[in-house]
Motif scaffolding. Structure first.
Motif, mmCIF file in Angstrom:
data_model
loop_
_atom_site.group_PDB
_atom_site.id
_atom_site.type_symbol
_atom_site.label_atom_id
_atom_site.label_comp_id
_atom_site.label_asym_id
_atom_site.label_seq_id
_atom_site.Cartn_x
_atom_site.Cartn_y
_atom_site.Cartn_z
ATOM 1 N N TRP A 10 0.745 -1.335 -0.173
ATOM 2 C CA TRP A 10 -0.002 -0.429 0.135
ATOM 3 C C TRP A 10 0.793 1.204 0.292
ATOM 4 C CZ3 TRP A 10 1.170 -3.067 4.247
ATOM 5 C CH2 TRP A 10 1.788 -2.444 5.555
ATOM 6 N N GLU A 42 -3.441 -2.442 -5.876
ATOM 7 C CA GLU A 42 -4.833 -2.598 -5.476
ATOM 8 C C GLU A 42 -5.746 -2.450 -4.388
ATOM 9 O OE1 GLU A 42 -6.384 -3.284 -8.569
ATOM 10 O OE2 GLU A 42 -4.281 -2.472 -9.048
ATOM 11 N N ASN A 43 -6.144 -1.909 -3.610
ATOM 12 C CA ASN A 43 -6.303 -1.622 -2.419
ATOM 13 C C ASN A 43 -7.758 -1.230 -2.445
ATOM 14 O OD1 ASN A 43 -4.394 -2.741 -0.635
ATOM 15 N ND2 ASN A 43 -3.260 -1.084 -1.466
ATOM 16 N N TRP A 45 -10.342 -1.253 -0.177
ATOM 17 C CA TRP A 45 -10.680 -1.341 0.814
ATOM 18 C C TRP A 45 -10.455 0.036 0.788
ATOM 19 C CZ3 TRP A 45 -15.365 -3.398 1.888
ATOM 20 C CH2 TRP A 45 -15.203 -5.076 1.424
ATOM 21 N N ASN A 52 -8.291 -6.054 1.768
ATOM 22 C CA ASN A 52 -6.708 -5.920 0.697
ATOM 23 C C ASN A 52 -6.527 -6.514 0.277
ATOM 24 O OD1 ASN A 52 -8.456 -3.465 0.423
ATOM 25 N ND2 ASN A 52 -7.368 -2.284 1.901
ATOM 26 N N GLN A 56 -5.280 -8.121 -3.563
ATOM 27 C CA GLN A 56 -4.565 -8.310 -4.305
ATOM 28 C C GLN A 56 -3.684 -9.626 -4.738
ATOM 29 O OE1 GLN A 56 -1.561 -5.634 -3.892
ATOM 30 N NE2 GLN A 56 -2.645 -4.063 -2.321
#
Length: 172
Positions: A10, A42-43, A45, A52, A56
């Motif tokens: 993240w 790619e998160n 939430w 998350n 991913q």
């Protein structure tokens, strides 16, 4: 062999959260195939959650399949695989190959649980020094894996198994 390396992470202050040693270790892999590395952000939430992480890895699986890769190699953002990790893992005759490391949450135990059959999960091999010594001597051993920190998943497995958070083990 074409391998997609994927590190789920993240952003903090606009930068991916990752140990510098992790980046250096992935970039310095000695591998006789093609290695492409993707740092996943790619998160979906908006708060810290393991959902998350699942999102991913689901994304990584789709990238590997769509990109025609032979395997997906997951390397967590705080892992430091040795320079020959991927090469050794790629030579191991299994659909899923775990790189053994110590779990960092709670007890410091190996992420490899003893294999007790198709339905049962054994205990960490940390509790069985003789089994660890035999596995080292042999070079590889069948285990019940635990964690994604350094895991090689070959395409036939990716094609058959979707990653999910349900209680059942796999959907085929």
């Amino acid at each position: 062999m074409r391998v997609l390396a994927y590190t789920a992470t993240w952003l903090e202050k606009g930068e991916p959260v990752m140990r510098p040693e992790c980046r250096a270790s992935v970039e310095s892999q000695v591998f006789d195939g093609e290695l492409v590395w993707e740092v996943g952000l790619e998160n979906p939430w908006p708060y810290p959650t393991h959902k998350n992480v699942l999102a991913q890895y689901q994304h990584a699986r789709l990238l590997a399949l769509a990109g025609g890769y032979d395997a997906l190699w997951t390397v967590e953002h705080d892992m430091v695989p040795p320079a020959d990790a991927l090469q050794k893992m790629s030579y191991t005759p299994a659909g899923v190959v775990y790189g053994v490391y110590l779990l960092r949450h709670g007890s410091w135990v190996l992420n490899a649980w003893e294999y007790v059959g198709e339905r049962n999960l054994g205990e960490s091999l940390t509790l069985y020094p003789g089994k660890v010594a035999a596995a080292r001597k042999q070079g590889s051993v069948r285990v019940s894996g635990c964690g994604w920190g350094c895991t090689l998943i070959h395409r036939p497995v990716l094609e058959r198994v979707e990653f999910h958070d349900e209680l059942s083990l796999i959907h085929i």
